[in-house]
Design a protein around this motif. Structure first.
Motif, mmCIF file in Angstrom:
data_model
loop_
_atom_site.group_PDB
_atom_site.id
_atom_site.type_symbol
_atom_site.label_atom_id
_atom_site.label_comp_id
_atom_site.label_asym_id
_atom_site.label_seq_id
_atom_site.Cartn_x
_atom_site.Cartn_y
_atom_site.Cartn_z
ATOM 1 N N THR A 206 0.826 -1.208 0.000
ATOM 2 C CA THR A 206 0.000 0.000 0.000
ATOM 3 C C THR A 206 0.863 1.262 0.000
ATOM 4 O O THR A 206 0.484 2.276 -0.588
ATOM 5 N N SER A 207 2.034 1.201 0.641
ATOM 6 C CA SER A 207 2.940 2.360 0.638
ATOM 7 C C SER A 207 3.554 2.574 -0.736
ATOM 8 O O SER A 207 3.727 3.713 -1.178
ATOM 9 N N ALA B 276 2.128 1.757 -3.550
ATOM 10 C CA ALA B 276 1.046 2.331 -4.356
ATOM 11 C C ALA B 276 0.871 3.812 -4.049
ATOM 12 O O ALA B 276 0.659 4.637 -4.953
ATOM 13 N N HIS B 277 0.968 4.179 -2.776
ATOM 14 C CA HIS B 277 0.882 5.583 -2.363
ATOM 15 C C HIS B 277 1.980 6.401 -3.033
ATOM 16 O O HIS B 277 1.740 7.487 -3.581
ATOM 17 N N LEU C 260 1.357 6.789 -6.920
ATOM 18 C CA LEU C 260 0.266 7.700 -7.260
ATOM 19 C C LEU C 260 0.641 9.158 -7.019
ATOM 20 O O LEU C 260 0.449 10.022 -7.887
ATOM 21 N N ALA D 196 -4.657 12.222 -5.738
ATOM 22 C CA ALA D 196 -3.840 11.007 -5.672
ATOM 23 C C ALA D 196 -3.625 10.588 -4.220
ATOM 24 O O ALA D 196 -3.655 9.398 -3.887
ATOM 25 N N TYR D 197 -3.417 11.574 -3.363
ATOM 26 C CA TYR D 197 -3.218 11.283 -1.944
ATOM 27 C C TYR D 197 -4.471 10.654 -1.341
ATOM 28 O O TYR D 197 -4.403 9.660 -0.596
ATOM 29 N N SER E 131 -4.923 6.964 -2.596
ATOM 30 C CA SER E 131 -3.991 6.008 -1.995
ATOM 31 C C SER E 131 -4.325 5.749 -0.528
ATOM 32 O O SER E 131 -4.221 4.618 -0.046
ATOM 33 N N ARG E 132 -4.749 6.785 0.216
ATOM 34 C CA ARG E 132 -5.101 6.596 1.635
ATOM 35 C C ARG E 132 -6.392 5.782 1.781
ATOM 36 O O ARG E 132 -6.538 4.992 2.715
ATOM 37 N N TYR F 43 -5.425 2.108 1.243
ATOM 38 C CA TYR F 43 -4.740 1.602 2.443
ATOM 39 C C TYR F 43 -5.736 1.282 3.552
ATOM 40 O O TYR F 43 -5.667 0.219 4.186
#
Length: 422
Positions: free
Chosen positions: A145-146, A148-149, A152, A169-170, A173-174, A177
């Motif tokens: 997940t990090s 991917a964060h 993005l 994007a933030y 991604s959050r 997660y």
């Protein structure tokens, strides 16, 4: 040892990705735009105080002491968190509409704020993984997940340079997660039921956690208030310069989570059973905290100018005056965190609240005294003084309780039989 390795890997990965994001955003957007994003993060984190209620530390401690009730404890915490998050998001959305900012920045600020709140839900759920010792599962979950964060947000910053696109994007991604973390909770507590609680039960849970809420709220306030003050006094460009260095320092404090998340459940169990191994475990924790805190303090003090030159770039040259104060701040924070973790394991949030109230008092007095000079270099030293105030309070409370424990043990120890009378 494997637990520490997994926790270290998780925190190092998240810290490394955070540093890459900092560098990319700072260089791609410039001090002013980056200062806006960093300030929104600080304000959103402060707004999120109303949703936190101290459940991160409380859940970690409670599950460590009562693993058989893990599902119930996590469900209670998440139910309160979700309810308060919805309320804060609604109020925050209305507040953003009236913010004195251009429309594009208002939209970006709202999206970033929502992303912070959504990510906080995932962070609370992740606490359950640590509390039951699933450090390996946490590592693999946070790893992908990090990544991917990172992909993005860096892609949005590098290819568009738009604050709005970065904010979207933030948020995406959050959200990813948080959904994945919540979905994994069902495998942590086999045979136990997870689910939302009724409003009446939520209110009871909130009433029982108010001391932890105050503790957590003050702790987060201490961690974010400098960014808000700098933005108000020095403007967004000054905030961008200051936050570029401060975010690196905050990343180094991420190692506190490694030791706290490993030690608190264990110390809570030893404290609950009055185990004689408690003293050795506390000493081991102190050595780990102080060794790493001192190493990071020296790193920022001696290596800070090189970070400015090679990492942040010439636009952030003013950060060179900040590193000495930040180095001392890191040492003080690690020392205070060591005592704070022990107090959390003992279930003593009231003492932590006292230490943080004194720290806030020091901050207010320090800002009132030094800010009129309009020197950015004064801020880290004021933060250091506040951390020392917390350290002294925690240390006194810990030593006082330790002396009480020793007295109790002496009283409990059976006395030797008296010699027979001749």
């Amino acid at each position: 040892m494997l637990d520490r390795a997994y926790m270290a890997a998780s925190v190092l990965l998240r810290m490394g990705i955070g540093l890459v994001l900092l560098i990319v955003l700072a260089r791609a957007l410039g001090p002013t735009a980056y200062g806006f994003i960093a300030t929104v993060f600080a304000v959103s984190t402060l707004a999120g105080l109303a949703t936190d209620f101290g459940f991160g530390a409380k859940t970690l401690r409670d599950i460590g002491a009562r693993p058989e009730a893990g599902a119930q404890l996590v469900s209670e915490a998440l139910s309160v968190k979700l309810t308060l998050t919805l309320a804060v998001a609604l109020i925050g959305g209305v507040a953003v509409l009236f913010a004195p900012l251009p429309s594009n920045l208002r939209l970006a600020g709202a999206v970033l704020g929502l992303a912070v709140l959504v990510g906080a839900l995932g962070d609370l759920a992740l606490t359950a993984y640590r509390a039951v010792g699933r450090y390996g599962q946490e590592f693999w979950l946070t790893s992908w997940t990090s990544v991917a964060h990172l992909a993005l947000v860096v892609g949005a910053a590098a290819f568009t340079g738009s604050v709005i696109v970065v904010a979207l994007a933030y948020l995406l991604s959050r959200a990813l997660y948080t959904v994945i973390t919540l979905a994994g909770l069902t495998r942590l507590f086999p045979g136990q039921t997870l689910g939302p609680h009724r409003p009446g039960a939520i209110w009871i849970t909130m009433r029982g956690a108010w001391r932890w809420a105050v503790d957590s709220g003050l702790n987060q306030l201490l961690g974010q208030i400098d960014g808000v003050v700098v933005a108000a006094v020095f403007g967004l460009a000054g905030a961008g310069v200051y936050q570029a260095a401060a975010r690196l320092v905050q990343a180094s404090l991420g190692f506190v989570a490694i030791f706290a998340n490993v030690h608190i459940p264990r110390l809570a169990m030893l404290f609950q059973t009055r185990s004689p191994r408690l003293a050795r475990a506390e000493v081991q924790m102190a050595v780990e905290f102080m060794a790493l805190g001192t190493a990071f303090g020296l790193f920022f003090w001696l290596g800070g100018p090189w970070i400015t030159l090679w990492v942040l770039g010439p636009a952030y040259a003013e950060t060179t005056v900040l590193w000495g104060g930040f180095g001392c701040f890191v040492v003080a924070r690690y020392a205070a965190a060591c005592f704070g973790a022990a107090l959390t394991a003992q279930g003593r949030p009231g003492v932590r609240v006292l230490g943080q109230v004194l720290a806030i008092a020091v901050l207010v007095l320090g800002f009132a005294w030094r800010l009129p000079s309009q020197r950015l270099a004064e801020i880290p030293w004021v933060m250091t003084a506040a951390a020392v105030a917390t350290l002294i309070t925690y240390g006194i409370a810990f030593v006082w309780r330790r002396s009480d424990r020793l007295s109790v043990r002496r009283l409990d120890r059976p006395s030797s039989p008296a010699p027979e009378q001749q």
